[in-house]
Design a protein around this motif. Structure first.
Motif, short mmCIF file in Angstrom:
data_model
loop_
_atom_site.label_atom_id
_atom_site.label_comp_id
_atom_site.label_asym_id
_atom_site.label_seq_id
_atom_site.Cartn_x
_atom_site.Cartn_y
_atom_site.Cartn_z
N MET A 237 -31.31 55.09 -23.18
CA MET A 237 -31.74 53.87 -23.86
C MET A 237 -32.36 54.26 -25.20
O MET A 237 -33.13 55.20 -25.27
CB MET A 237 -32.73 53.11 -22.99
CG MET A 237 -33.28 51.92 -23.68
SD MET A 237 -34.23 50.75 -22.70
CE MET A 237 -35.23 51.73 -21.66
N PRO A 238 -32.04 53.50 -26.24
CA PRO A 238 -32.60 53.81 -27.57
C PRO A 238 -34.10 53.51 -27.62
O PRO A 238 -34.59 52.62 -26.92
CB PRO A 238 -31.83 52.89 -28.51
CG PRO A 238 -31.37 51.76 -27.66
CD PRO A 238 -31.15 52.35 -26.29
N THR A 239 -34.79 54.24 -28.46
CA THR A 239 -36.20 53.93 -28.71
C THR A 239 -36.26 52.62 -29.49
O THR A 239 -35.24 52.16 -30.02
CB THR A 239 -36.88 55.04 -29.53
OG1 THR A 239 -36.26 55.08 -30.83
CG2 THR A 239 -36.75 56.40 -28.86
N ARG A 240 -37.45 52.06 -29.61
CA ARG A 240 -37.57 50.82 -30.38
C ARG A 240 -37.18 51.08 -31.83
O ARG A 240 -36.54 50.24 -32.47
CB ARG A 240 -38.98 50.26 -30.29
CG ARG A 240 -39.03 48.87 -30.94
CD ARG A 240 -40.42 48.30 -30.99
NE ARG A 240 -40.38 46.91 -31.44
CZ ARG A 240 -40.18 46.54 -32.70
NH1 ARG A 240 -39.95 47.44 -33.64
NH2 ARG A 240 -40.17 45.27 -33.04
N GLU A 241 -37.57 52.23 -32.36
CA GLU A 241 -37.23 52.55 -33.75
C GLU A 241 -35.71 52.66 -33.95
O GLU A 241 -35.18 52.14 -34.92
CB GLU A 241 -37.90 53.86 -34.16
CG GLU A 241 -37.71 54.20 -35.62
CD GLU A 241 -38.50 55.43 -36.02
OE1 GLU A 241 -37.90 56.32 -36.64
OE2 GLU A 241 -39.70 55.49 -35.72
N GLU A 242 -35.02 53.30 -33.01
CA GLU A 242 -33.56 53.42 -33.09
C GLU A 242 -32.91 52.05 -32.98
O GLU A 242 -31.96 51.74 -33.70
CB GLU A 242 -33.03 54.33 -31.99
CG GLU A 242 -33.43 55.78 -32.16
CD GLU A 242 -33.18 56.63 -30.91
OE1 GLU A 242 -33.03 57.84 -31.08
OE2 GLU A 242 -33.15 56.08 -29.79
N LEU A 243 -33.44 51.22 -32.08
CA LEU A 243 -32.92 49.87 -31.91
C LEU A 243 -33.14 49.06 -33.19
O LEU A 243 -32.25 48.33 -33.64
CB LEU A 243 -33.60 49.19 -30.72
CG LEU A 243 -33.14 47.77 -30.38
CD1 LEU A 243 -31.65 47.72 -30.08
CD2 LEU A 243 -33.96 47.23 -29.21
N ALA A 244 -34.31 49.23 -33.81
CA ALA A 244 -34.60 48.51 -35.06
C ALA A 244 -33.62 48.89 -36.16
O ALA A 244 -33.14 48.02 -36.89
CB ALA A 244 -36.04 48.79 -35.49
N VAL A 245 -33.30 50.18 -36.27
CA VAL A 245 -32.34 50.62 -37.27
C VAL A 245 -30.98 49.99 -37.01
O VAL A 245 -30.30 49.50 -37.92
CB VAL A 245 -32.24 52.16 -37.30
CG1 VAL A 245 -31.06 52.63 -38.12
CG2 VAL A 245 -33.53 52.77 -37.82
N LEU B 229 -24.49 47.97 -28.57
CA LEU B 229 -25.48 48.24 -27.52
C LEU B 229 -24.89 48.22 -26.11
O LEU B 229 -25.58 48.57 -25.16
CB LEU B 229 -26.63 47.23 -27.61
CG LEU B 229 -27.41 47.21 -28.92
CD1 LEU B 229 -28.39 46.05 -28.93
CD2 LEU B 229 -28.11 48.55 -29.13
N ARG B 230 -23.63 47.75 -26.02
CA ARG B 230 -22.98 47.60 -24.71
C ARG B 230 -23.86 46.77 -23.78
O ARG B 230 -24.23 47.19 -22.69
CB ARG B 230 -22.69 48.96 -24.08
CG ARG B 230 -21.73 49.76 -24.90
CD ARG B 230 -21.40 51.05 -24.24
NE ARG B 230 -20.60 51.83 -25.16
CZ ARG B 230 -20.62 53.13 -25.21
NH1 ARG B 230 -21.37 53.81 -24.38
NH2 ARG B 230 -19.88 53.78 -26.07
N GLY C 33 -38.22 41.40 -36.13
CA GLY C 33 -39.04 42.16 -35.20
C GLY C 33 -39.04 41.54 -33.81
O GLY C 33 -38.95 42.25 -32.79
N HIS C 34 -39.14 40.22 -33.73
CA HIS C 34 -39.11 39.52 -32.45
C HIS C 34 -37.74 39.68 -31.78
O HIS C 34 -37.64 39.88 -30.57
CB HIS C 34 -39.46 38.05 -32.65
CG HIS C 34 -39.67 37.30 -31.39
ND1 HIS C 34 -39.28 35.99 -31.24
CD2 HIS C 34 -40.19 37.65 -30.19
CE1 HIS C 34 -39.57 35.58 -30.02
NE2 HIS C 34 -40.11 36.57 -29.36
N ALA C 35 -36.67 39.62 -32.58
CA ALA C 35 -35.32 39.82 -32.03
C ALA C 35 -35.20 41.23 -31.45
O ALA C 35 -34.62 41.41 -30.37
CB ALA C 35 -34.27 39.60 -33.11
N ILE C 36 -35.75 42.22 -32.14
CA ILE C 36 -35.71 43.60 -31.65
C ILE C 36 -36.45 43.69 -30.31
O ILE C 36 -35.96 44.30 -29.35
CB ILE C 36 -36.31 44.56 -32.69
CG1 ILE C 36 -35.42 44.63 -33.92
CG2 ILE C 36 -36.53 45.95 -32.09
CD1 ILE C 36 -36.07 45.27 -35.13
N ASP C 37 -37.61 43.06 -30.23
CA ASP C 37 -38.38 43.09 -28.99
C ASP C 37 -37.64 42.40 -27.85
O ASP C 37 -37.65 42.88 -26.71
CB ASP C 37 -39.75 42.44 -29.19
CG ASP C 37 -40.66 43.27 -30.10
OD1 ASP C 37 -40.44 44.50 -30.21
OD2 ASP C 37 -41.57 42.69 -30.71
#
Length: 84
Positions: free
Chosen positions: A1-9, A54-55, A70-74
């Motif tokens: 699973m990606p980190t939050r930072e990777e997901l944000a990118v 993200l599959r 940011g909320h969408a990422i969360d």
């Protein structure tokens, strides 16, 4: 699973690709509707691209209820933690 930072990118990159902007212009506090004037077709395209990358199955509400990027990422992070 990606980190939050990777997901944000990933999220910022997908959004910028759809909108034709620079990823640096898409920040955590960016409101896609108010700041970018995004329409429903663009939002659907973002959702479809994120699903592929993200599959992950993304419900339309996952993106439409997000207050900002940011909320969408969360919300996506929660979905990744608990896939349906």
């Amino acid at each position: 699973m990606p980190t939050r930072e990777e997901l944000a990118v990933t999220v910022r990159t997908v959004i910028s690709d759809v909108l034709g902007t620079d990823p640096a212009d898409v920040r955590e506090h960016t409101n896609l509707m108010e700041d970018c004037g995004i329409d429903s077709l663009e939002l659907m395209e973002i959702g479809a691209r994120l699903e592929r990358v993200l599959r992950l199955r993304i419900e339309p509400d996952d993106l439409t209820r997000a207050r900002d990027v940011g909320h969408a990422i969360d919300l996506l992070r929660l979905r990744l933690d608990r896939p349906v």
